[in-house]
Design a protein around this motif. Structure first.
Motif, PDB file in Angstrom:
ATOM      1  N   ALA A  14     -66.103   3.935  28.982  1.00  0.00           N
ATOM      2  CA  ALA A  14     -65.542   2.987  28.023  1.00  0.00           C
ATOM      3  C   ALA A  14     -66.591   2.413  27.088  1.00  0.00           C
ATOM      4  CB  ALA A  14     -64.835   1.837  28.752  1.00  0.00           C
ATOM      5  N   ALA A  21     -62.358  -2.282  27.698  1.00  0.00           N
ATOM      6  CA  ALA A  21     -61.709  -1.728  28.878  1.00  0.00           C
ATOM      7  C   ALA A  21     -61.296  -2.803  29.871  1.00  0.00           C
ATOM      8  CB  ALA A  21     -62.624  -0.718  29.559  1.00  0.00           C
ATOM      9  N   ARG A  23     -60.459  -4.617  32.973  1.00  0.00           N
ATOM     10  CA  ARG A  23     -60.147  -4.164  34.340  1.00  0.00           C
ATOM     11  C   ARG A  23     -59.286  -2.910  34.368  1.00  0.00           C
ATOM     12  NH1 ARG A  23     -58.747  -9.930  37.399  1.00  0.00           N
ATOM     13  NH2 ARG A  23     -60.817 -10.897  37.080  1.00  0.00           N
ATOM     14  N   THR A  24     -59.216  -2.184  33.265  1.00  0.00           N
ATOM     15  CA  THR A  24     -58.438  -0.951  33.227  1.00  0.00           C
ATOM     16  C   THR A  24     -58.912  -0.008  34.322  1.00  0.00           C
ATOM     17  OG1 THR A  24     -58.208  -1.157  30.825  1.00  0.00           O
ATOM     18  CG2 THR A  24     -57.751   1.005  31.788  1.00  0.00           C
ATOM     19  N   PRO A  25     -58.003   0.499  35.158  1.00  0.00           N
ATOM     20  CA  PRO A  25     -58.427   1.409  36.231  1.00  0.00           C
ATOM     21  C   PRO A  25     -58.875   2.752  35.671  1.00  0.00           C
ATOM     22  CG  PRO A  25     -56.031   1.224  36.172  1.00  0.00           C
ATOM     23  CD  PRO A  25     -56.551   0.205  35.213  1.00  0.00           C
ATOM     24  N   VAL A  27     -61.938   3.750  34.846  1.00  0.00           N
ATOM     25  CA  VAL A  27     -63.125   3.765  33.986  1.00  0.00           C
ATOM     26  C   VAL A  27     -64.339   4.045  34.870  1.00  0.00           C
ATOM     27  CG1 VAL A  27     -64.573   2.448  32.406  1.00  0.00           C
ATOM     28  CG2 VAL A  27     -62.081   2.170  32.340  1.00  0.00           C
ATOM     29  N   ASP A  93     -61.000 -10.914  33.145  1.00  0.00           N
ATOM     30  CA  ASP A  93     -59.629 -10.511  32.832  1.00  0.00           C
ATOM     31  C   ASP A  93     -59.381 -10.850  31.364  1.00  0.00           C
ATOM     32  OD1 ASP A  93     -56.948 -10.035  32.551  1.00  0.00           O
ATOM     33  OD2 ASP A  93     -56.307 -11.361  34.187  1.00  0.00           O
ATOM     34  N   THR A  98     -57.166  -6.469  26.582  1.00  0.00           N
ATOM     35  CA  THR A  98     -57.548  -5.269  27.328  1.00  0.00           C
ATOM     36  C   THR A  98     -56.981  -4.020  26.662  1.00  0.00           C
ATOM     37  OG1 THR A  98     -57.562  -6.519  29.397  1.00  0.00           O
ATOM     38  CG2 THR A  98     -57.456  -4.122  29.576  1.00  0.00           C
ATOM     39  N   GLY A  99     -57.837  -3.037  26.470  1.00  0.00           N
ATOM     40  CA  GLY A  99     -57.410  -1.771  25.900  1.00  0.00           C
ATOM     41  C   GLY A  99     -57.387  -1.732  24.387  1.00  0.00           C
TER      42      GLY A  99
END
Length: 254
Positions: A14, A21, A23-25, A27, A93, A98-99
Motif C-alpha cells: 500500500a 490503506a 486497517r484494510t486486510p 496489505v 482507524d 480508508t481506501g
C-alpha cells in the motif's frame, strides 16, 4: 530500565499505491519491504530481545516474525519468544478515509486539521489521533512494566507498529504536544529506541534505517524549476525518503 525498540513494518504493497490503506486486510510487505526487514533483522541479530509484540495487521506480524527468525552472530541460533499480538498497536482507524486516494484526501477540509491541529483530528467514522496516542502509550507502558518485572532493568524488547502510531509514541517521549507530532518522521523498517525511567523517557534513537544517503540528494528540476517540497506530513507514514516518492505529493499510506 528496559529498552524499547520501536520498529515500523517494512514497506508494504500500500505504501507506494497512493491509497490510505489503514486497517484494510490483505496489505502485505512488498519485495522491498521484505528486503528492508531482513536487513534490520540481521542488524538486530546480536541483540538479546526478550519480548516481541506487534500490531495485528499482516504487514506488522510479518515484520515481527522476520525479526525473531534470524540467527545470531557466527550462525548461532538465537532463541526469541513468540510474537504477541497487541491490538492497541494497530493502525489508526481512518474510518471513511480508508481506501481513498491520498491526493483526493488532501483536498478535504479536514486534511488541514490533521496536518496543523492533529489533537483535534477525528477521522470520519473512525477514531481520533488523541485516542491512537492514548491506546498506544497504554500498551507500551504496560508491556514495558511487565518486561521489567519479568526480565529486569537490562531487558530489551520490540514493538512493531505503524507510522502514525510510532510518531505519536515518540512525540510523547520527546515531551512534544500531539499537535507537533507531524514533525516526526518514521520510515518503513525504521528503528526508534526509547527507554522509560522513573522520571522521564529518553529517546536514544529515532528513524534509524541504516540507509544510504540517496534520500538526501535534492530532487531533479522540473520544467526548468526545482520541485517544491510539500510541507504536509505523510498521513499513514509513507514509503520512506529515498523511495522515489514525489516530494510534492501529499504522501503514501502506511
Amino acid at each position: 530500565m528496559p529498552t524499547l525498540l520501536l520498529v515500523r513494518h517494512g514497506r508494504s504493497s500500500a505504501n507506494t499505491s497512493g491509497i490510505l490503506a489503514g486497517r484494510t486486510p490483505g496489505v502485505t510487505l512488498d519485495d522491498t519491504g521484505r528486503q528492508q526487514v531482513q536487513a534490520l533483522a540481521e542488524r538486530l541479530a546480536p541483540v538479546p530481545v526478550v519480548a516481541v509484540v506487534s500490531s495485528p495487521l499482516e504487514r506488522c506480524v510479518a515484520t515481527a516474525e522476520a525479526l525473531r527468525a534470524v540467527d545470531g552472530p557466527r550462525g548461532r541460533h538465537r532463541h526469541r519468544p513468540a510474537v504477541v499480538v497487541e491490538d492497541r498497536l494497530s493502525e489508526c482507524d481512518y474510518g471513511e478515509w480508508t481506501g481513498r486516494s491520498l491526493r483526493d484526501l488532501a483536498k478535504e477540509p479536514h486534511w488541514a486539521v490533521v496536518q496543523q491541529h492533529p489533537s483535534a483530528a477525528v477521522f470520519p467514522g473512525g477514531e481520533s489521533l488523541r485516542d491512537v496516542q492514548a491506546r498506544a502509550l497504554d500498551a507500551v507502558r504496560e508491556t514495558d512494566a511487565r518486561v521489567r518485572a519479568e526480565h529486569g532493568d537490562a531487558a530489551v524488547w520490540v514493538a512493531v507498529s505503524h507510522g502514525d502510531v510510532i510518531k505519536a509514541v515518540l512525540a510523547d517521549a520527546l515531551g512534544m504536544h500531539l499537535d507537533a507530532f507531524q514533525r516526526v518522521v518514521v520510515d518503513p523498517a525504521s528503528l526508534s529506541v526509547v527507554r522509560y525511567t522513573a522520571t522521564r523517557p529518553f529517546v536514544l534513537r529515532s528513524n534509524d534505517t541504516g540507509a544510504p544517503t540517496d534520500g538526501l540528494v535534492p530532487p531533479r528540476r522540473r520544467r526548468g524549476r526545482r520541485a517544491a517540497a510539500s510541507s504536509d506530513a505523510v498521513v499513514g507514514g509513507g514509503a520512506g525518503s529515498g523511495a522515489g516518492a514525489d516530494p510534492a505529493a501529499p504522501g503514501r499510506s502506511g
